[in-house]
Design a protein around this motif. Structure first.
Motif, PDB file in Angstrom:
ATOM      1  N   ASP A  31      48.113  34.826  38.269  1.00 49.83           N
ATOM      2  CA  ASP A  31      46.893  35.620  38.087  1.00 49.83           C
ATOM      3  C   ASP A  31      46.596  36.313  39.414  1.00 49.83           C
ATOM      4  O   ASP A  31      46.515  35.651  40.450  1.00 49.83           O
ATOM      5  CB  ASP A  31      45.776  34.633  37.686  1.00 49.83           C
ATOM      6  N   VAL A  74      43.932  38.775  39.629  1.00 47.37           N
ATOM      7  CA  VAL A  74      42.722  39.520  39.306  1.00 47.37           C
ATOM      8  C   VAL A  74      41.505  38.627  39.551  1.00 47.37           C
ATOM      9  O   VAL A  74      41.546  37.423  39.262  1.00 47.37           O
ATOM     10  CB  VAL A  74      42.742  39.962  37.812  1.00 47.37           C
ATOM     11  N   GLY A  75      40.426  39.209  40.111  1.00 52.40           N
ATOM     12  CA  GLY A  75      39.144  38.521  40.189  1.00 52.40           C
ATOM     13  C   GLY A  75      39.042  37.512  41.321  1.00 52.40           C
ATOM     14  O   GLY A  75      39.855  37.487  42.248  1.00 52.40           O
ATOM     15  N   VAL A 103      39.148  34.095  41.180  1.00 56.23           N
ATOM     16  CA  VAL A 103      40.127  33.004  41.127  1.00 56.23           C
ATOM     17  C   VAL A 103      41.496  33.601  40.860  1.00 56.23           C
ATOM     18  O   VAL A 103      41.715  34.245  39.832  1.00 56.23           O
ATOM     19  CB  VAL A 103      39.756  31.970  40.030  1.00 56.23           C
ATOM     20  N   GLN A 104      42.405  33.414  41.808  1.00 57.15           N
ATOM     21  CA  GLN A 104      43.752  33.959  41.664  1.00 57.15           C
ATOM     22  C   GLN A 104      44.778  32.871  41.960  1.00 57.15           C
ATOM     23  O   GLN A 104      44.442  31.821  42.490  1.00 57.15           O
ATOM     24  CB  GLN A 104      43.961  35.148  42.615  1.00 57.15           C
ATOM     25  N   ASP A 132      41.384  35.196  33.776  1.00 53.19           N
ATOM     26  CA  ASP A 132      40.743  36.473  33.457  1.00 53.19           C
ATOM     27  C   ASP A 132      41.723  37.630  33.646  1.00 53.19           C
ATOM     28  O   ASP A 132      41.354  38.790  33.540  1.00 53.19           O
ATOM     29  CB  ASP A 132      39.495  36.689  34.325  1.00 53.19           C
TER      30      ASP A 132
HETATM   31 CA    CA Z   1      41.771  35.606  38.160  1.00 51.82          CA
END
Ligand code: CA
Length: 103
Positions: free
Chosen positions: A49, A51-52, A54-55, A65
């Motif tokens: 992930d 994005v955002g 929390v990656q 997300d």
């Molecule tokens: Ca994320």
């Protein structure tokens, strides 16, 4: 061939013979590799992930997300990895020369 070819490398050449029985020199070789062995069962190494707030890696069963997470793994160089989502193929990627793939 009347008999199916064995697995492995086959170097074919041909010779042409006329009605008088004269034979040509052999052709240049043409190599064919017969491969009927399926690859080993592959493994999804990680889902990433980016994005955002929390990656990072998304564990099996965890939420994200990122609607376009990156899947990575290992395979045999030159093979194709088919990515399947809920039973439907959604794309393909090649295993690179170092044995890594990413989608
Ligand atoms: Ca994320």
């Amino acid at each position: 061939p009347d008999t199916p070819l064995d697995e492995g490398e086959h170097e074919f050449t041909v010779v042409e013979r006329d009605p008088a029985g004269n034979e040509s020199r052999p052709s240049e070789p043409h190599v064919v590799i017969v491969d009927t062995t399926a690859p080993d069962q592959p493994v999804i190494g990680e889902v990433i992930d980016d994005v955002g707030l929390v990656q990072g890696p998304v564990d099996n069963g965890e939420s994200t997300d990122d609607t376009t997470p990156t899947l990575v793994g290992k395979g045999e160089p030159g093979d194709t990895i088919v990515v399947i989502d809920n039973g439907t193929p959604v794309g393909e990627t090649q295993v690179d020369e170092d044995g890594n793939w990413s989608f």
